[in-house]
Design an enzyme around this catalytic site. Sequence first.
Site, PDB file in Angstrom:
ATOM      1  N   ASN A 187       0.836  -1.191   0.000  1.00  0.00           N
ATOM      2  CA  ASN A 187       0.000   0.000   0.000  1.00  0.00           C
ATOM      3  C   ASN A 187       0.880   1.255   0.000  1.00  0.00           C
ATOM      4  O   ASN A 187       2.064   1.196   0.354  1.00  0.00           O
ATOM      5  CB  ASN A 187      -0.911  -0.030   1.238  1.00  0.00           C
ATOM      6  CG  ASN A 187      -1.976   1.042   1.206  1.00  0.00           C
ATOM      7  OD1 ASN A 187      -2.480   1.384   0.145  1.00  0.00           O
ATOM      8  ND2 ASN A 187      -2.305   1.581   2.356  1.00  0.00           N
ATOM      9  N   ASN A 189       1.408   3.658   1.900  1.00  0.00           N
ATOM     10  CA  ASN A 189       2.091   4.119   3.110  1.00  0.00           C
ATOM     11  C   ASN A 189       3.102   3.112   3.647  1.00  0.00           C
ATOM     12  O   ASN A 189       3.736   3.365   4.671  1.00  0.00           O
ATOM     13  CB  ASN A 189       1.074   4.448   4.206  1.00  0.00           C
ATOM     14  CG  ASN A 189       0.301   3.221   4.691  1.00  0.00           C
ATOM     15  OD1 ASN A 189       0.475   2.112   4.193  1.00  0.00           O
ATOM     16  ND2 ASN A 189      -0.565   3.424   5.665  1.00  0.00           N
ATOM     17  N   LYS A 190       3.286   1.974   2.967  1.00  0.00           N
ATOM     18  CA  LYS A 190       4.170   0.934   3.484  1.00  0.00           C
ATOM     19  C   LYS A 190       5.639   1.271   3.198  1.00  0.00           C
ATOM     20  O   LYS A 190       5.966   2.201   2.462  1.00  0.00           O
ATOM     21  CB  LYS A 190       3.803  -0.421   2.900  1.00  0.00           C
ATOM     22  CG  LYS A 190       2.423  -0.912   3.336  1.00  0.00           C
ATOM     23  CD  LYS A 190       2.327  -1.056   4.839  1.00  0.00           C
ATOM     24  CE  LYS A 190       1.035  -1.694   5.312  1.00  0.00           C
ATOM     25  NZ  LYS A 190      -0.155  -0.856   5.131  1.00  0.00           N
ATOM     26  N   ILE A 191       6.524   0.437   3.748  1.00  0.00           N
ATOM     27  CA  ILE A 191       7.959   0.744   3.683  1.00  0.00           C
ATOM     28  C   ILE A 191       8.469   0.724   2.243  1.00  0.00           C
ATOM     29  O   ILE A 191       9.348   1.491   1.875  1.00  0.00           O
ATOM     30  CB  ILE A 191       8.751  -0.197   4.606  1.00  0.00           C
ATOM     31  CG1 ILE A 191      10.128   0.393   4.907  1.00  0.00           C
ATOM     32  CG2 ILE A 191       8.821  -1.612   4.049  1.00  0.00           C
ATOM     33  CD1 ILE A 191      10.764  -0.172   6.167  1.00  0.00           C
TER      34      ILE A 191
END
Length: 381
Positions: A187, A189-191
Amino acid sequence: MPPRIYLSSPHLGSLERGFVDDAFASNWIAPLGPHVDAFQEEFARCVGAPHALALSSGTAALHLALQLVGVSAGDEVLVSTLTFSASVNPIRYLGASPVFIDSERASWNMDPTLLSEELEARARSGRLPRAVVVVHLYGQCADLEPILAACDRHGVPVVEDAAEALGSTYKGRTPGTLGRVGIYSFNGNKIITTSGGGMLVSPDEELVRHALKLATQARDPAAHYQHSEIGYNYRLSNVLAAIGRGQLRVLEDRVAARRRNHDFYVRALAEVPGITFMPEAPWGRHTRWLTTLTIDPARFGANREAVRLALEREDIEARPVWKPMHLQPVFAAFERRGGEVAEELFQNGLCLPSGSNLTPDDLARVVEVVRAVHASRCRGT
């Protein structure tokens, strides 16, 4: 006004653009193609999984994982209560019921002792769950050895929700690769991100092959369109997989940047009373996907929500720790074991901006606001 500081925004570079340009040049735009194949192979090597399948989201991956370990209508699934609802929704998609397990304080993840107690109680009453979903929270792995041992004693498969934990470690291994099936999220906002996407991994080649079939509308191997089971449209597009290939190459850089953010916050807020950062458990590396802390209002002078709102007034995004699933209206009717630890973490917990593209000035702005809230309360203003 300075620009808004986001909690965890995408961080892309030139590598991703090169792979995407190649996808356009080759006209592989569909949810198939060479970048999908390559992304799966490269991801599997990165995490140490025998087999990987790229999908449209982490939720899609978890839905398939649960179905393929045998979860169906009327079953029960034990799952971490301190998590996002996407860890639980697929249980309900399949007509099964979640049973929520509280956190422990060393990692904020599922408490192995409570899990073992729940399994033992259910074994005695002939109500063993169909599966256990253990969530690795905020970039840190749960204590997997006792969790896996407890599940093995009762023949219950473990599905690892590693959506937030790519780049972390557990005793030298990658979370998501120790259970029957693991899932990851890409997604925004993931790393690392593909804007939207996910991955399913497993040592079980047949399970992954079946997941591939289900993810492509469960089409049978025939020249005509024939279907013998219900399928889904869950495959990742070749363009998004191209982004993922570039992102995967900078994963270690992204982990290092987020850990630096955390270290900055720890140093800058060391003398502010009442602030305690999420611990790094002794069994592995915490990526600090999100830098997360708790605030003791009695010592700090204000509660978590006062700090969050002060940050928002300065156009800085922060977020409360996940509201436990057993407190969610949609899941209020389901059973739980414990819950007090998760409730306390939610009541006092705050996630600070943590993106790998934050600047030193961004971090200093965040710290200035937190310090100002404490100082103003000490002065009684």
